[in-house]
Enzyme design. Structure first.
Site, mmCIF file in Angstrom:
data_model
loop_
_atom_site.group_PDB
_atom_site.id
_atom_site.type_symbol
_atom_site.label_atom_id
_atom_site.label_comp_id
_atom_site.label_asym_id
_atom_site.label_seq_id
_atom_site.Cartn_x
_atom_site.Cartn_y
_atom_site.Cartn_z
ATOM 1 N N GLN A 1 38.489 42.254 41.703
ATOM 2 C CA GLN A 1 37.980 42.300 40.187
ATOM 3 C C GLN A 1 36.493 41.991 39.988
ATOM 4 O O GLN A 1 36.045 42.079 38.994
ATOM 5 C CB GLN A 1 38.799 41.066 39.551
ATOM 6 C CG GLN A 1 40.387 41.076 39.226
ATOM 7 C CD GLN A 1 40.847 42.416 38.668
ATOM 8 O OE1 GLN A 1 40.031 42.788 37.765
ATOM 9 N NE2 GLN A 1 41.928 42.830 38.658
ATOM 10 N N CYS B 1 51.489 42.798 38.627
ATOM 11 C CA CYS B 1 52.269 42.601 39.655
ATOM 12 C C CYS B 1 53.645 41.653 39.459
ATOM 13 O O CYS B 1 54.708 41.706 39.913
ATOM 14 C CB CYS B 1 51.995 42.456 40.961
ATOM 15 S SG CYS B 1 50.960 43.429 41.801
#
Length: 399
Positions: A192, A340
């Site tokens: 990220q 996820c």
């Protein structure tokens, strides 16, 4: 559709797609083949590896291509532990932060359950930050690897990786002085962080670093693991001599080319994108906190300690999933946590690790912005979000 879930994935940039296209058709050879088509493909992989290494301050020989960050993180933890067990003739100890992505946490759990590896989970403060002192105190003589993510995917906290690296280097120096043969490996998941933070692996003091292409406008299905020269780890995938015998399997040439192109573009546009996205994100924060009661901003309050594109809130007394469904009905995409786990009814482990009760953690919503988002998108969101929250709270039995 107003897309506010860029931490889950990003669209492939048109320029990146253009760079990839020839390697699906015109230059389709297998990089392991010795004829010209194969050599062309091999050259493309080598050029991409060199470009990526330069962007990270690494050597091209230190870059291993994988299928993505999940594989990279698995390879780092499992590969180092297997190598350490051979050196120790016993099971090693590992350290991970309690707010890691599930592919790190689940790898740690697998190593503990299957091989008896002892795992220490580092605590975080109310803003989701790891204290380097806790890292120092957790290191043992048999610690093999320490994994702390650079930028958190759920609430945007930027961990003090360089400071942690200095702490770990002191432990490495102590081991060398005492004659302890076990290497101490420092790994970070930086998926990220790359497009918003200038990453130099030497400045950070890391031995391993994971990236994946689809977080910065590259393709899904390709990633990398930086492995500092001399770092000992065992391959986890056999069946070929690719990636210097460290990761078997035919290289995904068009995707590797695409990831290199995406990284190069992300680095070139970093300052411009960061400024633009931070302004939109600040506007989003101000509007939500002003117009919706009983909402708490998650993560660091100082902008210097958070990623510019990720912002998460706790909407008290309601379920985050219900907010998402209602937003989707009006054409707005967001998330209740990491991609996820977005299908899970369990509260976010990140929010819980920060000290929030389960009943509050269920109300966490993440907005992650990209270069196509604007203040007009925030204005459209705020036409709907206050009414959605009020409607759900009126229906909620929890007050």
């Amino acid at each position: 559709m107003i897309y506010m879930d860029h931490a889950a994935t990003t669209p492939v940039d048109e320029a990146v797609l253009a760079a990839m296209k020839p390697y699906f058709t015109e230059h389709f050879g297998n990089p392991s083949s010795i004829y010209s088509l194969g050599r062309d493909a091999k050259e493309a992989v080598n050029e991409a590896r060199e470009e990526i290494a330069n962007l990270l301050g690494a050597k091209s020989s230190e870059i291993i291509f994988t299928s993505g960050a999940t594989e990279s993180n698995n390879l780092a933890l499992k590969g180092v532990c297997q190598s350490a067990a051979t050196i120790l003739h016993a099971t090693p100890h590992i350290i991970v932060s309690s707010v890691e992505h599930h592919c790190v946490l689940d790898s740690a759990k697998y190593l503990h359950k299957t091989y008896g590896v002892d795992v220490t989970y580092l605590p975080v403060d109310r803003e989701g930050l790891v204290d380097p002192k806790d890292v120092a105190e957790a290191i043992r003589d048999n610690t093999a690897i320490i994994s702390v993510m650079y930028g958190n995917n759920e609430m945007g906290a930027v961990e003090p990786i360089a400071e942690i690296g200095k702490v770990i280097q002191k432990a490495k120096d102590k081991r060398q002085k005492e004659g302890n043969p076990l290497p101490l490996v420092f790994h970070t998941d930086a998926v990220q962080a790359f497009q918003y933070i200038d990453i130099n692996v030497h400045d950070l003091g890391v031995d391993m670093l994971s990236l994946t292409g689809h977080k910065f406008y590259g393709p899904k299905g390709v990633g990398l693991l930086y492995v500092k020269k001399g770092t000992k780890f065992s391959s986890q995938q056999q069946g070929g001599a690719q990636e210097r015998n460290l990761r078997a399997g035919t290289e995904n040439v068009p995707y590797i080319v695409g990831m290199a192109a995406a990284m190069k573009q992300a680095a070139a546009d970093r300052t411009t994108n960061e400024k633009k996205i931070a302004e939109v994100c600040d506007y989003l924060i101000a509007r939500i906190l002003k117009e919706i009661p009983d909402v708490e901003l998650l993560g660091p309050k100082k902008l210097s300690k958070r990623l510019p594109h990720i912002v998460s809130f706790l909407f008290k007394h309601i379920e985050g999933e219900s907010i998402l469904i209602n937003l989707d009905m009006v054409g707005i995409a967001a998330s209740s946590g990491s991609a996820c786990t977005s299908g899970s009814l369990e509260p976010s482990h990140v929010t819980k690790a920060m000290g929030f009760a389960d009943i509050d953690a269920h109300g966490a919503i993440r907005f992650s912005l990209g270069k196509m988002n604007s203040k007009e998108d925030v204005e459209e969101l705020m036409k709907h979000l206050p009414g959605i929250v009020k409607k759900l709270r009126d229906m909620s039995p929890v007050r």
